[in-house]
Design an enzyme around this catalytic site. Sequence first.
Site, PDB file in Angstrom:
ATOM      1  N   ASP A 162      -2.577  50.074 -10.280  1.00  0.00           N
ATOM      2  CA  ASP A 162      -3.061  50.529  -8.963  1.00  0.00           C
ATOM      3  C   ASP A 162      -4.237  49.639  -8.546  1.00  0.00           C
ATOM      4  OD1 ASP A 162      -4.777  51.526 -10.974  1.00  0.00           O
ATOM      5  OD2 ASP A 162      -5.576  53.043  -9.621  1.00  0.00           O
ATOM      6  N   HIS A 473       4.586  48.710 -14.529  1.00  0.00           N
ATOM      7  CA  HIS A 473       4.163  49.521 -13.390  1.00  0.00           C
ATOM      8  C   HIS A 473       2.901  48.850 -12.839  1.00  0.00           C
ATOM      9  CE1 HIS A 473       3.864  53.379 -11.172  1.00  0.00           C
ATOM     10  NE2 HIS A 473       2.547  53.202 -11.284  1.00  0.00           N
ATOM     11  N   ASP A 519      11.256  50.076 -20.292  1.00  0.00           N
ATOM     12  CA  ASP A 519      10.702  48.954 -19.537  1.00  0.00           C
ATOM     13  C   ASP A 519      11.206  49.047 -18.111  1.00  0.00           C
ATOM     14  OD1 ASP A 519       9.580  46.603 -18.700  1.00  0.00           O
ATOM     15  OD2 ASP A 519      11.119  45.323 -19.625  1.00  0.00           O
ATOM     16  N   GLU A 528       2.578  51.041 -17.516  1.00  0.00           N
ATOM     17  CA  GLU A 528       1.558  50.461 -16.643  1.00  0.00           C
ATOM     18  C   GLU A 528       0.756  49.442 -17.459  1.00  0.00           C
ATOM     19  OE1 GLU A 528      -0.513  53.327 -14.251  1.00  0.00           O
ATOM     20  OE2 GLU A 528      -1.720  51.794 -13.254  1.00  0.00           O
TER      21      GLU A 528
END
Length: 547
Positions: A162, A473, A519, A528
Amino acid sequence: MSIHYNQVGYAPHLPKKAIITGKGENCMILSERGMDPSARKAMEEGKIAQPILSEPYFDEASGDTVRVADFSALTLPGKYYLFADSQSAIIEIKERPYRALSNALVKGLYYQRCGVELPETYAGPYGHPPCHLGKATLVKDDGELDPSTVIECAGGWHDAGDYGRYIAPAAVTVSHMLYAYELFPGAFKDELNIPESGNGVPDLLNEVRFELEWMLKMQRADGGLYHKVATRFFTGFIMPQDDQADLWLFRVTHTATGAHAACAAQASRVFRPFDAAFADRLLESAKKAWAWLEANPDFVPFTNPPNLNSGAYGDNNVEDELFWASAELYSVTGEGAYLEALKKRAPTVDISQLGWRETAGFGALCCLFVLKDKLDKDFLDSLRSRFIEGADGFLGLAQKSGYGTALDPGNYIWGSSLPILNNGIALICAHLLTGDLKYRDGALSQLDYILGLNATGYSFVTGFGAKPFMFPHHRPSYADGVDDPVPGLVSGGPNNRSPDGATKNAVPPGTPPAKFYLDFTPSASGNEIAIYWNSPAIFVAAYFDSL
Ligand code: 9MR
Ligand code: ZN
């Protein structure tokens, strides 16, 4: 039946093992085309050691019955086939196998830089224009904005997949890296091809400074540190420069302030020989943070306000941050008040932990390595024996695991790579303190784990190994139009304890903990990347590179 091995390679003089899940029939090592001529000759003359195969052993975390193939006696550099049960894997023995890895793991953080352009010269195909340049507005505990507080806080690294930037995890990332530098400086050179390369400062420190400059901006005039800056909601899978939502700033917290005080004090120590003015700024900032904590003794843990969803980094205990900060501040000031605080808290904290939530291990490293000539013998002896006791516990876990992994089978949490690598750091430090090779070898198994010697068979570092994970991620890796993910990033790894919805739907129920991994991009809970999963990997890889 499968062969699990360190896909990046083995150092000639260190132990070498692979895991075989079959019977290990005809287990042998054969020459490979890329073999060093002297190794080929030795093999033809029958001089090369064959693996020693262990008895079968049930590995609880994976449900696999495994045999260890130990080929430590093989020391000649070259590429080989490890053959067993009609399968083979290409293993490589070479000088300094972890040099490129350790560099790439630091460079991985460069790719996380926020608020600046990543030009092609440094970032290759992973470059992009500057991102997240807007000012940030304070959000109140009820979730409403408070327009009276708006600050400029561009810079720092995106935390993970993020685009949030959070102080407590930033501090431990920096500290993992600075301790790696302080304990084995020879492992870090000026060769990362980042904008500061060639300025006479090791690139590890250049990269760390990028984060520190941002952390300094997150400090309020009274010394408290804002907890984090993020958009209101996690954004979609877009490039950072396309994430145009407003930036929200979150209130000053004790844990952010404590972690910052510690990290800034340590950084002032490390940067002093390179840039005294910067070291002074860091020390001033650390002292102010400590003063805020003294002036605000009532601890209020952080929880996310309603109607938003960036990372919380909640932490119900600030004693460990205070212990850590007192050690670092004592090391740079020699002032009695910090020593008193250090001694007061030492008996109450868990000094084997080096994570974003539990941080007292960093304080222990400061005492055991930096302050070792400045603390009284009884205090040091007791701290040292507690630290070694912790390392013995981690070694016990590794010895119980078929794969040599220093993690309890019940502890495959979100970001299991963090405790595994942190336990590797504790084992390395136990080796440095005692000289006992069992700790070093235990730590090596944790590096092996990350590089493919694990039940999933993946290398958990993008771009490294025969079968690296490919679908982190990680928003830039998804959105940048490049097939390969951004290189040098570490996966959080298997997590059966708190799988998110997408992962739960995709992984069959009852999958053993060490295999509870896919994965695929949607898996925030298992695939992530995060800055504080890279940083302990930097420590461990750089240590084995420095030998
Ligand atoms: O690393 C964090 C892990 O220990 C927590 O269990 C998890 C859920 O709260 O959050 C992890 O941190 C994430 C953070 O909240 C937001 N940025 C991505 C981080 C890595 O997944
Ligand atoms: Zn950004």
